[in-house]
Design a protein around this motif. Sequence first.
Motif, PDB file in Angstrom:
ATOM      1  N   LEU A  41     -11.645  27.859 -15.051  1.00  0.00           N
ATOM      2  CA  LEU A  41     -12.359  26.554 -14.967  1.00  0.00           C
ATOM      3  C   LEU A  41     -13.883  27.003 -14.717  1.00  0.00           C
ATOM      4  CD1 LEU A  41     -12.170  23.629 -15.803  1.00  0.00           C
ATOM      5  CD2 LEU A  41     -11.884  23.075 -13.311  1.00  0.00           C
ATOM      6  N   GLU A  65      -8.517  23.552 -21.345  1.00  0.00           N
ATOM      7  CA  GLU A  65      -9.253  24.955 -21.130  1.00  0.00           C
ATOM      8  C   GLU A  65      -8.452  26.042 -20.323  1.00  0.00           C
ATOM      9  OE1 GLU A  65     -13.339  24.248 -19.977  1.00  0.00           O
ATOM     10  OE2 GLU A  65     -13.712  23.051 -21.737  1.00  0.00           O
ATOM     11  N   GLU A  66      -8.371  25.378 -18.977  1.00  0.00           N
ATOM     12  CA  GLU A  66      -7.589  26.533 -18.084  1.00  0.00           C
ATOM     13  C   GLU A  66      -6.497  26.958 -18.501  1.00  0.00           C
ATOM     14  OE1 GLU A  66      -7.614  25.792 -13.734  1.00  0.00           O
ATOM     15  OE2 GLU A  66      -7.773  23.756 -14.409  1.00  0.00           O
ATOM     16  N   ARG A  85     -10.608  19.877 -19.571  1.00  0.00           N
ATOM     17  CA  ARG A  85     -10.686  20.782 -18.649  1.00  0.00           C
ATOM     18  C   ARG A  85      -9.382  21.484 -18.380  1.00  0.00           C
ATOM     19  NH1 ARG A  85     -14.933  18.988 -19.914  1.00  0.00           N
ATOM     20  NH2 ARG A  85     -14.527  20.694 -21.231  1.00  0.00           N
ATOM     21  N   ASN A 103     -16.470  18.240 -12.340  1.00  0.00           N
ATOM     22  CA  ASN A 103     -16.227  19.422 -11.911  1.00  0.00           C
ATOM     23  C   ASN A 103     -17.140  20.165 -11.095  1.00  0.00           C
ATOM     24  OD1 ASN A 103     -13.515  19.729 -13.270  1.00  0.00           O
ATOM     25  ND2 ASN A 103     -14.789  20.332 -15.265  1.00  0.00           N
ATOM     26  N   SER A 159     -18.059  26.070 -15.940  1.00  0.00           N
ATOM     27  CA  SER A 159     -18.729  25.062 -16.739  1.00  0.00           C
ATOM     28  C   SER A 159     -19.951  25.590 -16.697  1.00  0.00           C
ATOM     29  CB  SER A 159     -18.525  23.599 -16.290  1.00  0.00           C
ATOM     30  OG  SER A 159     -19.060  23.433 -14.759  1.00  0.00           O
ATOM     31  N   LYS A 183      -3.349  19.063  -9.746  1.00  0.00           N
ATOM     32  CA  LYS A 183      -4.618  19.289  -9.852  1.00  0.00           C
ATOM     33  C   LYS A 183      -5.280  18.372  -8.817  1.00  0.00           C
ATOM     34  CE  LYS A 183      -5.452  22.907 -12.270  1.00  0.00           C
ATOM     35  NZ  LYS A 183      -5.920  24.161 -11.435  1.00  0.00           N
ATOM     36  N   ASP A 185     -13.737  25.747  -9.818  1.00  0.00           N
ATOM     37  CA  ASP A 185     -12.695  25.510  -9.029  1.00  0.00           C
ATOM     38  C   ASP A 185     -12.654  26.234  -7.738  1.00  0.00           C
ATOM     39  OD1 ASP A 185     -10.081  24.211  -8.772  1.00  0.00           O
ATOM     40  OD2 ASP A 185      -8.955  25.558 -10.015  1.00  0.00           O
TER      41      ASP A 185
END
Length: 521
Positions: free
Chosen positions: A290, A174-175, A171, A391, A292, A45, A269
């Motif tokens: 991703l 979450e992905e 995060r 993010n 938010s 990442k 992202d």
Amino acid sequence: MPTAMLARVGDILRAGARVAFVASDSSRSEGLVEAVGALGPTYAKFGQALSSRGDIVGEDLARALRGLCDDMPAFSDERAVEIVREDLGAEGEAVAEAVRAAGAPRAAASLAQVYKATLDGETVAIKVQRPEIREMVDADAALLRLGASAVERTGKVKARALDAVNEFCSRLYEEMDFRREAANLMQFNALYGENGSAAKSLPKPGIVVPRLIDKYGVGERVIVMEWIEGEKLTAGRTGAVNADDLHYVKLGISCTLSQLIETGVMHADPHGGNILKLPNGGLAYLDFGLVSTVPQQVRDGLVAAVALLIFSRNYAAVGRLFGELMLIPPEVLEDESEMRALESALEDAANATLKFPEGGGVPNVRFDQLLGALVALVPRFKFVLPPYFLNNARALGTLEGMAKSADANFNILAEVYPYSMKKLLANPEGSPVIRKVIRQLATDERTRSLSIHMLFAMLQDVSLLASTPRFRVALDALREREGRVLLFEVLACELRNALNRAKSNFMRLFSRRSSDFVALA
């Protein structure tokens, strides 16, 4: 330390040494994807975030890192079929067979690989998560937290390292939940897909969002969606954005600004592997792992801060705005000396990163430098950064990097500023923060009252930068009640000032005539 974590430390050290060896020699840069990929998704990442910043890490390294977006080593198709069956059960047997029939995946990224397959005669994208990555991320998260805690205990670094690690790892988890991604996709489609409620605010032909196909079920590790045929923005020998494709990036930035300022639902992202350019001039957004949410208050504050920073250079007002948005703790906000220090620090940061043209206008800036200068103030003034901050900053920074690869003179503030000013002038949600700030900006400092001259100056700024006629900008603002109220207040203030000037002139004239009469008498 548990055995699994010790083993993970060994893996990281071996893979890290290989990354350092490969990255040190540009002739070996093509092996960098495999080397970073061996570190696992957590570290991939970071590489993805740098892949669009050739202006920072160099074009050769950035080009190599772009492979982390969708060109990492794939896992076996047999294992992919097993994961589909484990995740979707009997309902997903048709999906498993479609994966088997598809053959090799079309793309392989840090968390998953994607197959182009056929289901019921329709071409679909089947996204299958990499095996055993959750265990790897669990170990990485524990190690990163240990490291962050150790850094904080030294007292040498004032930044809240543990909070930053927790945010990053949250995060990432979450992905890895594809059920969450399915919900994000549907929400984003309702806003920016065909007939989406926010789609009309974007330049045509706009954004395409793939349709979720959930008739076979949605698992935690498997998701099926419509296949979108397009070309990567960063395709080609150089891996950069072609100069002829700059309008695609600007469309992406317009969409990101709408997300950040209007709707608050943000695709966080948008790297080169997640955005496709379409033959009709539109953009397709992929990968919704991703996304938010930015609260309304913070969206309003961002708009206001940009306007205060650029139009009036009012650093004291920006500092107070941070307080109103609860980004600064009360002990700093209530300390006058600290607030003066913050104002001075903001001015220094702006002077170091914003280069205002001599004739006025939007300053030249590189977003990552401005962000870095602001983040440097976080520990000094105990900023409370919300969980979505990094993010969202990364999303804008990524798009700016793409734009700069096509046009080295691209200035992201020239895109953000007119967008923010339009929002300020209309204030469609009736925000008290925006209401207060727009009146600050429309106030003439000499007379300390609302001024039609200042209002016209704002309209002129937006008109020039947005390439929109001034009457069009004014008309858009007047469609909203707040815009009409602002104009009424400005005109009422101008009328009141005119009457006061007339009264003052009359009194001076009357006083002079009275003096002349007395002298004659």
